[in-house]
Write an enzyme that holds these catalytic residues in place. Structure first.
Site, PDB file in Angstrom:
ATOM      1  NE  ARG A 213      -2.605  -1.700   3.942  1.00  0.00           N
ATOM      2  CZ  ARG A 213      -3.274  -2.455   3.882  1.00  0.00           C
ATOM      3  NH1 ARG A 213      -4.091  -3.472   2.836  1.00  0.00           N
ATOM      4  NH2 ARG A 213      -2.954  -3.189   4.798  1.00  0.00           N
ATOM      5  CG  PHE A 229     -11.085  -7.899  -5.792  1.00  0.00           C
ATOM      6  CD1 PHE A 229     -12.564  -9.149  -5.644  1.00  0.00           C
ATOM      7  CD2 PHE A 229     -10.877  -8.273  -6.760  1.00  0.00           C
ATOM      8  CE1 PHE A 229     -12.210  -9.846  -7.074  1.00  0.00           C
ATOM      9  CE2 PHE A 229     -10.689  -8.347  -7.595  1.00  0.00           C
ATOM     10  CZ  PHE A 229     -11.885  -9.453  -7.966  1.00  0.00           C
ATOM     11  CG  ASP A 251     -15.828  -5.602  -2.185  1.00  0.00           C
ATOM     12  OD1 ASP A 251     -14.423  -6.111  -1.743  1.00  0.00           O
ATOM     13  OD2 ASP A 251     -16.807  -6.554  -1.871  1.00  0.00           O
ATOM     14  CB  SER A 252     -18.774  -8.860  -4.787  1.00  0.00           C
ATOM     15  OG  SER A 252     -18.307  -9.522  -4.020  1.00  0.00           O
ATOM     16  CB  ALA A 281     -14.467  -7.911  -9.380  1.00  0.00           C
ATOM     17  CG  ASP A 298      -4.879  -7.416  -2.547  1.00  0.00           C
ATOM     18  OD1 ASP A 298      -5.182  -8.769  -3.022  1.00  0.00           O
ATOM     19  OD2 ASP A 298      -5.145  -6.822  -1.073  1.00  0.00           O
ATOM     20  CB  CYS A 338      -3.503 -13.660  -1.177  1.00  0.00           C
ATOM     21  SG  CYS A 338      -5.824 -13.817  -0.961  1.00  0.00           S
TER      22      CYS A 338
END
Length: 394
Positions: A213, A229, A251-252, A281, A298, A338
């Site tokens: 970040r 996200f 974001d969902s 997204a 991300d 990730c």
């Protein structure tokens, strides 16, 4: 306390001789005595040589090794391991002015397999990923308080969603020390974030993206930023401080968007540069034009086990292809995985394929990973999970 002994099949000790901390169930020949799930067991090879001591568990990983030397797994043991972890974080300077948020324990990376502890100022959030760590939670909490002293005021145990479901422990999240604060705030590089320690993902905040970040902040000036996200809006808030011209967070989850809005307002009240969108997204990227010259991808883990690895890699290719296609000329793309089961080279190949599909010129500016408070045990490469690339797209 009598410790049961677990014996390995012939030639199944090689990984332990290389200090890998897992014993797989297929390597087990027999267990002497009656061992309960989560109890310590001593591990011996077929020649009856001591190999280590660790927590026994039913499942593919039968033992998570705590020590390769004979040891009593008692209060003193936990204090010694936690002090070693805390000393490392202090060496890293993670409690300096403007930062009170860090990962204190990262499982195998701190020789405490199955345990995660994140610190948010005077609060620690503890997660057990093994039955052994769950059964030891009270003594661990006491050792944690002894280690951190007055700097630690409360410990929240949040393992309801991380413990093996087959163990049927029926546990609920609870405070092991102190009581709930009115609000938990993470201070990271001078920025302030709300921590949803009760209902949020992981321990409530993704501390592993701190350095990435900060890197994004250096690229944000004057750019139109799209944070996909966004979850708690970490990248969005850093982009705002980096003097981005506009920041859009997607974001969902409506709850995630609410958290993002709260964090942006906390740091930049009334700032009209920021907008939020509750959207899928892929749909959002597919419909957007060339409005952005800095995009962050991300996503949550696309693959949590190897059975879905192929589909996960296809997902990364599709997502990155959309972003590379849409981003403005001279744009910068921060893209991450990730997923622990997605190897670094496999992720890079997926992004390469996406770039080739677009036909655009793409260069790698940075190759990113998790920060030093998520150390990777050199004998346990599986601990390296966060992969990232910063791309320059022409």
């Amino acid at each position: 306390m009598n410790i049961c002994k677990l014996y390995l099949k012939p030639r199944k000790e090689e990984s332990l001789l290389r200090f890998h901390p897992w014993v797989f169930s297929g390597a087990v020949e027999s267990v002497s005595g009656r061992v309960e799930e989560g109890e310590p067991v001593e591990v011996y090879d077929a020649a009856r040589r001591f190999m280590g001591i660790g927590h026994y568990q039913i499942g593919s990983i039968a033992v998570r090794i705590l020590s390769f030397q004979p040891a009593d797994i008692d209060h003193a043991f936990w204090v010694q391991r936690l002090r070693a972890a805390y000393d490392l974080r202090r060496t890293l300077g993670l409690q300096a002015d403007g930062n009170d948020t860090f990962r204190l324990v990262y499982g195998e990376g701190d020789m405490l397999p199955g345990l995660v502890v994140d610190v948010y100022g005077p609060m620690a959030v503890m997660q057990a990923h093994s039955v052994g760590m769950h059964r030891a939670r009270t003594v661990i909490a006491a050792a944690l308080k002894e280690t951190m002293g007055d700097a630690l005021q409360c410990i929240y145990y949040k393992s309801e969603g991380t413990l093996p479901f087959k163990a049927a422990l029926g546990e609920e999240n609870e405070f092991l020390l102190g009581r709930a604060p009115e609000e938990a705030i993470a201070v990271e590089n001078g920025l302030r974030f709300h921590v949803d320690w009760q209902k949020g993902q992981k321990t409530g905040f993704f501390v592993d993206q701190r350095e990435n970040r900060a890197l994004l902040e250096t690229y944000a000036r004057g750019r139109s930023v799209l944070n996909m996200f966004c979850y708690t809006g970490g990248f969005s808030v850093y982009a705002m401080r980096g003097e981005a011209g506009a920041v859009h967070s997607v974001d969902s989850s409506a709850k995630a968007i609410s958290l993002t809005e709260k964090n942006v307002e906390r740091n930049f009240p009334g700032d009209a540069r920021h907008r939020t969108f509750v959207a899928d997204a892929f749909d959002f990227l597919g419909k957007t034009g060339d409005a952005y010259d800095l995009i962050v991808l991300d996503p949550p883990a696309f693959a949590k086990h190897k059975d879905v690895l192929r589909n996960a890699l296809q997902g990364y290719r599709k997502l990155n292809a959309l972003a590379i296609e849409k981003i403005r000329t001279g744009g910068i793309l921060f893209t991450f995985s990730c997923s622990q089961v997605v190897a670094r080279n496999d992720f890079r190949l997926a992004v390469f394929s996406a770039a080739a599909q677009s036909g655009r010129r793409v260069r790698i500016l940075h190759q990113l990973t998790q920060p030093a408070d998520h150390p990777v045990n050199i004998y346990h490469p599986e601990g390296e999970y966060l992969k990232g690339l910063v791309l320059y797209v022409e």
